[in-house]
Design a protein around this motif. Structure first.
Motif, short mmCIF file in Angstrom:
data_model
loop_
_atom_site.label_atom_id
_atom_site.label_comp_id
_atom_site.label_asym_id
_atom_site.label_seq_id
_atom_site.Cartn_x
_atom_site.Cartn_y
_atom_site.Cartn_z
N ALA A 38 -139.83 20.23 -55.82
CA ALA A 38 -140.59 20.64 -54.64
C ALA A 38 -139.68 20.93 -53.46
N VAL A 39 -138.65 20.14 -53.26
CA VAL A 39 -137.71 20.36 -52.16
C VAL A 39 -136.89 21.63 -52.43
N GLU A 40 -136.36 21.77 -53.64
CA GLU A 40 -135.58 22.96 -53.99
C GLU A 40 -136.37 24.24 -53.77
N GLN A 41 -137.64 24.22 -54.11
CA GLN A 41 -138.48 25.41 -53.99
C GLN A 41 -139.05 25.61 -52.59
N GLY A 42 -138.75 24.70 -51.68
CA GLY A 42 -139.24 24.84 -50.31
C GLY A 42 -140.71 24.54 -50.15
N ARG A 43 -141.30 23.84 -51.11
CA ARG A 43 -142.71 23.47 -51.02
C ARG A 43 -142.92 22.17 -50.27
N TRP A 44 -141.83 21.42 -50.05
CA TRP A 44 -141.92 20.14 -49.36
C TRP A 44 -140.61 19.89 -48.63
N SER A 45 -140.71 19.44 -47.38
CA SER A 45 -139.52 19.09 -46.61
C SER A 45 -139.28 17.60 -46.72
N PRO A 46 -138.06 17.20 -47.05
CA PRO A 46 -137.77 15.77 -47.17
C PRO A 46 -137.70 15.12 -45.79
N SER A 47 -137.82 13.81 -45.77
CA SER A 47 -137.59 13.06 -44.54
C SER A 47 -136.14 13.28 -44.11
N LEU A 48 -135.86 12.99 -42.87
CA LEU A 48 -134.49 13.14 -42.37
C LEU A 48 -133.53 12.25 -43.17
N GLU A 49 -133.96 11.04 -43.46
CA GLU A 49 -133.11 10.13 -44.22
C GLU A 49 -132.82 10.68 -45.62
#
Length: 75
Positions: A38-49
């Motif tokens: 999901a992060v790689e595909q830009g569907r979800w932004s991870p927390s800053l940490e």
């Protein structure tokens, strides 16, 4: 429909450059492979940490892994 985030990343390229699978990256971060996808595909932004942890595992400064592009222009 899931709206893509304004945060882009180079995780896939950096991950493959280091010879890591999605599963290996997920294990190193203590997250699921589905989260990595999901992060790689830009569907979800991870927390800053988590973003800092991803950059650390990939051996790069965070600004080489993530970029913020609010207007989608890529600049």
């Amino acid at each position: 429909m899931v709206r893509p985030t304004a945060v882009t990343n180079t995780i896939r390229a950096l991950r493959t450059e280091r010879g890591l699978t999605q599963a290996q990256l997920a294990q190193a971060l203590g997250i699921t492979r589905q989260t990595v996808i999901a992060v790689e595909q830009g569907r979800w932004s991870p927390s800053l940490e988590l973003a800092f942890q991803i950059a650390h595992v990939l051996g790069r400064p965070i600004d080489q892994v993530f970029a913020y592009e609010p207007d989608g222009s890529g600049t």
